[in-house]
Design a protein around this motif. Structure first.
Motif, PDB file in Angstrom:
ATOM      1  N   CYS A  68      -0.703 -16.571  54.122  1.00 30.58           N
ATOM      2  CA  CYS A  68      -1.384 -15.242  53.241  1.00 30.58           C
ATOM      3  C   CYS A  68      -2.898 -15.257  53.747  1.00 30.58           C
ATOM      4  CB  CYS A  68      -1.228 -15.936  51.896  1.00 30.58           C
ATOM      5  SG  CYS A  68      -2.262 -14.429  50.652  1.00 30.58           S
ATOM      6  N   ARG A  69      -3.056 -14.104  53.750  1.00 27.23           N
ATOM      7  CA  ARG A  69      -4.426 -13.420  54.160  1.00 27.23           C
ATOM      8  C   ARG A  69      -5.100 -12.519  53.096  1.00 27.23           C
ATOM      9  NH1 ARG A  69      -5.163 -16.858  58.359  1.00 27.23           N
ATOM     10  NH2 ARG A  69      -3.548 -16.700  60.063  1.00 27.23           N
ATOM     11  N   CYS A  70      -4.782 -12.901  51.783  1.00 29.45           N
ATOM     12  CA  CYS A  70      -5.428 -12.082  51.086  1.00 29.45           C
ATOM     13  C   CYS A  70      -6.743 -12.415  50.554  1.00 29.45           C
ATOM     14  CB  CYS A  70      -4.519 -12.022  49.666  1.00 29.45           C
ATOM     15  SG  CYS A  70      -4.831 -13.452  48.783  1.00 29.45           S
ATOM     16  N   CYS A  73      -7.011 -15.835  48.792  1.00 31.14           N
ATOM     17  CA  CYS A  73      -6.713 -17.192  49.164  1.00 31.14           C
ATOM     18  C   CYS A  73      -7.787 -17.550  50.514  1.00 31.14           C
ATOM     19  CB  CYS A  73      -5.344 -17.024  50.154  1.00 31.14           C
ATOM     20  SG  CYS A  73      -3.860 -17.061  48.914  1.00 31.14           S
ATOM     21  N   ARG A  80      -1.320 -20.538  51.854  1.00 33.38           N
ATOM     22  CA  ARG A  80       0.210 -20.249  51.109  1.00 33.38           C
ATOM     23  C   ARG A  80       0.933 -19.414  52.164  1.00 33.38           C
ATOM     24  NH1 ARG A  80      -0.737 -17.736  45.450  1.00 33.38           N
ATOM     25  NH2 ARG A  80       1.169 -18.647  44.775  1.00 33.38           N
ATOM     26  N   ALA A  82       3.256 -16.760  53.661  1.00 32.57           N
ATOM     27  CA  ALA A  82       3.273 -15.277  53.311  1.00 32.57           C
ATOM     28  C   ALA A  82       4.560 -14.739  53.696  1.00 32.57           C
ATOM     29  CB  ALA A  82       2.442 -14.594  54.637  1.00 32.57           C
ATOM     30  N   ILE A 105       0.933 -11.472  53.380  1.00 31.44           N
ATOM     31  CA  ILE A 105       0.333 -11.810  52.100  1.00 31.44           C
ATOM     32  C   ILE A 105       1.493 -12.566  51.276  1.00 31.44           C
ATOM     33  CG2 ILE A 105       1.257  -9.578  50.822  1.00 31.44           C
ATOM     34  CD1 ILE A 105      -1.491  -9.789  49.205  1.00 31.44           C
ATOM     35  N   ASN A 106       1.249 -13.447  50.319  1.00 33.49           N
ATOM     36  CA  ASN A 106       2.329 -14.351  49.938  1.00 33.49           C
ATOM     37  C   ASN A 106       2.716 -13.227  48.637  1.00 33.49           C
ATOM     38  OD1 ASN A 106       2.466 -15.936  46.793  1.00 33.49           O
ATOM     39  ND2 ASN A 106       3.062 -17.208  48.590  1.00 33.49           N
ATOM     40  N   HIS A 107       3.854 -13.256  47.998  1.00 36.23           N
ATOM     41  CA  HIS A 107       4.495 -12.599  47.049  1.00 36.23           C
ATOM     42  C   HIS A 107       3.888 -12.434  45.779  1.00 36.23           C
ATOM     43  CE1 HIS A 107       7.546 -10.585  44.692  1.00 36.23           C
ATOM     44  NE2 HIS A 107       7.585 -11.579  43.852  1.00 36.23           N
ATOM     45  N   CYS A 109       0.424 -13.204  45.482  1.00 39.72           N
ATOM     46  CA  CYS A 109      -0.728 -12.540  45.608  1.00 39.72           C
ATOM     47  C   CYS A 109      -0.511 -11.122  45.795  1.00 39.72           C
ATOM     48  CB  CYS A 109      -1.337 -13.162  46.926  1.00 39.72           C
ATOM     49  SG  CYS A 109      -1.996 -14.913  46.963  1.00 39.72           S
ATOM     50  N   HIS A 110       0.601 -10.556  46.181  1.00 34.74           N
ATOM     51  CA  HIS A 110       0.747  -9.122  46.543  1.00 34.74           C
ATOM     52  C   HIS A 110       0.966  -8.617  44.892  1.00 34.74           C
ATOM     53  CE1 HIS A 110       3.058  -6.077  48.895  1.00 34.74           C
ATOM     54  NE2 HIS A 110       1.872  -5.596  48.886  1.00 34.74           N
TER      55      HIS A 110
END
Length: 121
Positions: A68-70, A73, A80, A82, A105-107, A109-110
């Motif tokens: 995850c690149r949000c 995070c 996490r 992605a 991106i992780n679910h 986080c999305h």
């Protein structure tokens, strides 16, 4: 006919009860995503998420090593898995499908990012 029993709000940790067909309490109503049927919004190909998008999505996930690149995070140093690809600048605000505008991106986080963007509109 008896009315439907109240259920807990779907927001994690919220214990408020909601009645009727609602899924979130008034405090978390902005988190609800209201889906429209395909007849109204178009199928995935009409919206630009066809075969080309699937190939691009796979490429972006591999580029970002399925991590995850949000912003949250990265800020917290959290790692996490992605499972989705997100437009950094949403298409509704002029974003494109250019790989530079896409990130893994992780679910969860999305969902949070999408709800925040909807509430900001």
């Amino acid at each position: 006919m008896p009315s439907r029993p109240a259920r807990p709000c779907k927001h994690r940790g919220c214990r408020a009860l909601v009645a009727g067909g609602k899924t979130y309490c008034d405090a978390h109503a902005a988190e609800e995503v209201k889906w429209k049927p395909d007849a109204e919004r178009g199928n995935r190909h009409a919206r630009g998420y066809g075969t080309y998008w699937q190939k691009l999505r796979t490429m972006v996930l591999a580029r970002d090593c399925y991590i995850c690149r949000c912003a949250e995070c990265r800020r917290l140093g959290r790692v996490r898995e992605a499972t989705e690809v997100d437009h950094v600048q949403p298409k509704s605000q002029g974003g494109t499908d250019d790989p530079a505008n896409l990130s893994a991106i992780n679910h969860d986080c999305h969902k949070r990012k999408t709800a925040t963007e909807k509430a900001a509109r």
